[in-house]
Scaffold this motif. Sequence first.
Motif, short mmCIF file in Angstrom:
data_model
loop_
_atom_site.label_atom_id
_atom_site.label_comp_id
_atom_site.label_asym_id
_atom_site.label_seq_id
_atom_site.Cartn_x
_atom_site.Cartn_y
_atom_site.Cartn_z
N LEU A 17 0.83 -1.21 0.00
CA LEU A 17 0.00 0.00 0.00
C LEU A 17 0.87 1.26 0.00
N THR A 18 1.90 1.25 0.85
CA THR A 18 2.80 2.41 0.92
C THR A 18 3.54 2.60 -0.39
N VAL A 19 4.01 1.50 -0.97
CA VAL A 19 4.71 1.58 -2.26
C VAL A 19 3.79 2.15 -3.33
N ALA A 20 2.56 1.67 -3.38
CA ALA A 20 1.61 2.16 -4.39
C ALA A 20 1.36 3.66 -4.21
N GLN A 21 1.16 4.08 -2.98
CA GLN A 21 0.86 5.49 -2.72
C GLN A 21 2.05 6.39 -3.07
N GLU A 22 3.25 6.00 -2.63
CA GLU A 22 4.40 6.86 -2.82
C GLU A 22 4.92 6.86 -4.25
N PHE A 23 4.72 5.77 -4.97
CA PHE A 23 5.18 5.70 -6.36
C PHE A 23 4.09 6.12 -7.35
N GLY A 24 2.92 6.49 -6.83
CA GLY A 24 1.84 6.94 -7.70
C GLY A 24 1.26 5.85 -8.56
N LYS A 25 1.15 4.63 -8.02
CA LYS A 25 0.63 3.50 -8.78
C LYS A 25 -0.64 2.97 -8.13
N GLU A 26 -1.46 2.28 -8.94
CA GLU A 26 -2.63 1.62 -8.37
C GLU A 26 -2.16 0.41 -7.57
N HIS A 27 -2.81 0.18 -6.45
CA HIS A 27 -2.38 -0.91 -5.58
C HIS A 27 -2.46 -2.25 -6.29
N LYS A 28 -3.47 -2.45 -7.12
CA LYS A 28 -3.60 -3.73 -7.82
C LYS A 28 -2.42 -3.98 -8.74
N ASN A 29 -1.84 -2.90 -9.29
CA ASN A 29 -0.68 -3.06 -10.17
C ASN A 29 0.57 -3.42 -9.38
N VAL A 30 0.70 -2.86 -8.17
CA VAL A 30 1.83 -3.23 -7.32
C VAL A 30 1.70 -4.69 -6.88
N LEU A 31 0.48 -5.12 -6.54
CA LEU A 31 0.25 -6.53 -6.20
C LEU A 31 0.64 -7.44 -7.36
N ARG A 32 0.29 -7.01 -8.57
CA ARG A 32 0.65 -7.80 -9.76
C ARG A 32 2.16 -7.88 -9.90
N ASP A 33 2.85 -6.77 -9.69
CA ASP A 33 4.32 -6.76 -9.80
C ASP A 33 4.94 -7.73 -8.79
N ILE A 34 4.38 -7.75 -7.58
CA ILE A 34 4.90 -8.65 -6.54
C ILE A 34 4.64 -10.10 -6.91
N GLU A 35 3.44 -10.40 -7.40
CA GLU A 35 3.12 -11.78 -7.79
C GLU A 35 4.05 -12.26 -8.89
N ILE A 36 4.39 -11.37 -9.82
CA ILE A 36 5.32 -11.74 -10.90
C ILE A 36 6.68 -12.10 -10.32
N GLN A 37 7.16 -11.30 -9.36
CA GLN A 37 8.45 -11.58 -8.75
C GLN A 37 8.42 -12.88 -7.95
N LEU A 38 7.31 -13.16 -7.26
CA LEU A 38 7.18 -14.41 -6.52
C LEU A 38 7.20 -15.61 -7.45
N LEU A 39 6.54 -15.47 -8.61
CA LEU A 39 6.54 -16.55 -9.59
C LEU A 39 7.95 -16.79 -10.12
N LYS A 40 8.69 -15.72 -10.37
CA LYS A 40 10.07 -15.86 -10.85
C LYS A 40 10.94 -16.53 -9.79
N LEU A 41 10.71 -16.21 -8.52
CA LEU A 41 11.47 -16.84 -7.44
C LEU A 41 11.18 -18.33 -7.38
N VAL A 42 9.91 -18.72 -7.58
CA VAL A 42 9.55 -20.14 -7.60
C VAL A 42 10.27 -20.83 -8.75
N GLU A 43 10.26 -20.20 -9.93
CA GLU A 43 10.91 -20.80 -11.09
C GLU A 43 12.42 -20.92 -10.87
N ALA A 44 12.99 -20.01 -10.08
CA ALA A 44 14.42 -20.04 -9.81
C ALA A 44 14.78 -20.95 -8.63
N GLY A 45 13.76 -21.56 -8.02
CA GLY A 45 14.01 -22.40 -6.86
C GLY A 45 14.29 -21.62 -5.59
N GLU A 46 13.89 -20.34 -5.56
CA GLU A 46 14.16 -19.47 -4.41
C GLU A 46 12.87 -19.08 -3.69
#
Length: 251
Positions: A17-46
């Motif tokens: 929420l703080t990241v979305a507010q301070e970077f001027g982004k919609e919260h749903k888009n920040v959640l999407r960005d995080i989910e993408i990074q989590l998926l990449k971590l799974v694919e990397a075995g991390e």
Amino acid sequence: MTHLVFIQKGQAITDSLTVAQEFGKEHKNVLRDIEIQLLKLVEAGEQGWGVLNFERTHYKNEQNGQWYPKFDMTEDAFAIVAMSYTTPEAMKMKVKFLAEFKRMRQQLQAAAVDTSQLSPILQLLIQQEQQQQAIIQRQDATDKRVAVIQETILQRDDDWRDKLNGMLNGAARRSGGLFRDLRSRSYEMLESRARCDLNRRLRNLRDRLQETGATKTKIAEANRLDVIEADPKLKEIYTTIIKELSIGTLS
């Protein structure tokens, strides 16, 4: 400016929420960005690192009283998510966040209690308490790791699935065919176009679920749509295929 970083459970963190507010982004888009990074971590075995640095939680909307998802993030997790934010304004904001993380770390270090001057009995009691807390934290991390792996593996976008099923149902009615036949055809088209083996990927998915301790029911319910949705590239190609099949029955 709101507090960029705060202390929780003895650790400096920020949240989506703080990241979305301070970077001027919609919260749903920040959640999407995080989910993408989590998926990449799974694919990397991390995925374990992801569990320790990203915590799924919720917040209450004060206007409607409803609860919505958000993520708490460590400094390292924030750095990974913010890495893709490259505008000059975003760079300035990243510097402010990182400076605040540093300040909070210093504050935590200054607040640490020096137990060297305490009696041996008190030192022993403190040591036992710290060991107990460490055991609890390790168990929590394990539980979160399993939950994140399963949630990441079995992502469900019900709106996306409903739209695709609606288009397939409409195409089946217009062509006089059966829904299941059209679904099978769409899978064959996807395998040809994306050069993938959905059945093999489904077996791998079920194996991963079994490794994370998923129930037999959950493993059995996993299907090819779960495989497709877990891969952004396959999801995009499959959506295009369904649209093509739907449009093709209109003529």
